[in-house]
Scaffold this motif. Structure first.
Motif, short mmCIF file in Angstrom:
data_model
loop_
_atom_site.label_atom_id
_atom_site.label_comp_id
_atom_site.label_asym_id
_atom_site.label_seq_id
_atom_site.Cartn_x
_atom_site.Cartn_y
_atom_site.Cartn_z
N UNK A 26 0.84 -1.20 0.00
CA UNK A 26 0.00 0.00 0.00
C UNK A 26 0.88 1.26 0.00
N UNK A 27 0.68 2.10 -1.00
CA UNK A 27 1.36 3.40 -1.06
C UNK A 27 0.53 4.38 -0.25
N UNK A 28 1.06 4.81 0.90
CA UNK A 28 0.24 5.50 1.89
C UNK A 28 0.12 7.00 1.73
N UNK A 85 -6.26 -9.91 0.47
CA UNK A 85 -4.86 -10.00 0.88
C UNK A 85 -4.69 -10.90 2.10
N UNK A 86 -3.58 -11.64 2.11
CA UNK A 86 -3.18 -12.42 3.29
C UNK A 86 -2.23 -11.62 4.17
N UNK A 87 -1.61 -10.59 3.62
CA UNK A 87 -0.64 -9.78 4.36
C UNK A 87 -0.53 -8.42 3.70
N UNK A 88 -0.01 -7.46 4.46
CA UNK A 88 0.11 -6.09 3.96
C UNK A 88 1.51 -5.55 4.21
N UNK A 118 -1.10 -10.03 9.08
CA UNK A 118 0.13 -9.33 9.44
C UNK A 118 0.35 -8.08 8.58
N UNK A 119 0.98 -7.09 9.20
CA UNK A 119 1.28 -5.83 8.51
C UNK A 119 2.76 -5.52 8.72
N UNK A 184 7.50 -11.92 7.47
CA UNK A 184 6.11 -11.67 7.10
C UNK A 184 5.45 -12.95 6.60
N UNK A 185 6.20 -13.74 5.84
CA UNK A 185 5.65 -15.00 5.35
C UNK A 185 5.27 -15.92 6.51
#
Length: 202
Positions: A26-28, A85-88, A118-119, A184-185
């Protein structure tokens, strides 16, 4: 009957653990003069090369999200991508010792889409490297029942750190990115398997 059920559950768990992970980067920042596309797209490339992720780069500037919590087509479209999504990975600058208002607005529109996922946090800025924005985001995501990674990736005095191709000049940054993606994985698989076995909050 008991053996069959156990075998089926084991097979389901194996399938959940080995399926490729869906990672949303994500580009915040939504400012016109932002720098965030550079580190975010570089990290997305590293994630794609990692081998475990199907990467979806989400640019919040592409969405017209109301400041109120009203629904519109863009809210629905962004929510669908987050839900898949599974993760961010959230790429954030630091504005006035915190993260951008546009990012907070995007986060606040959704709840279940973040839960039990997870983030990882990627920050950039001046001398602080965006670390104060990262610490504030940890509090926000905890409230949404998301799990932020202990480690983060930060770029201090970011404007001189990337070359003309959009890659960091310091080659060791790629190693740090891989370590973060490995961690993260682990969390993404563990939490996805847990949601598969028992829906969160149920």
């Amino acid at each position: 009957m008991t053996t069959t059920t156990s075998t089926t559950a084991s097979a389901q768990q194996t399938t959940a653990s080995t399926t490729r992970l869906r990672l949303a980067v994500i580009i915040g920042s939504v400012r016109t003069d932002r720098f965030g596309t550079v580190p975010a797209e570089w990290f997305a490339g590293r994630a794609s090369a990692h081998g475990d992720y199907d990467v979806d780069v989400i640019d919040l500037a592409d969405y017209d999200l109301p400041v109120s919590m009203d629904e519109n087509d863009d809210v629905a479209a962004l929510g669908a991508r987050l839900a898949e999504a599974d993760a961010f990975v959230v790429a954030t600058p630091e504005y006035n010792h915190s993260f951008p208002a546009g990012l907070k607005n995007a986060i606040d529109h959704f709840h279940a889409e973040w839960q039990a996922k997870p983030v990882a946090l990627l920050s950039y800025g001046g001398t602080s490297g965006g670390l104060r924005a990262v610490e504030h985001l940890r509090l926000v995501f905890a409230e949404l029942h998301a799990v932020t990674m202990r480690n983060s990736l930060s770029f201090h005095n970011v404007w001189g750190l990337f070359d003309d191709t959009g890659a960091p000049k310091d080659e060791s940054t790629a190693t740090a990115a891989k370590q973060l993606l490995d961690q993260l994985r682990w969390w993404a698989v563990a939490l996805r398997d847990a949601r598969h076995a028992h829906p969160y909050g149920a």
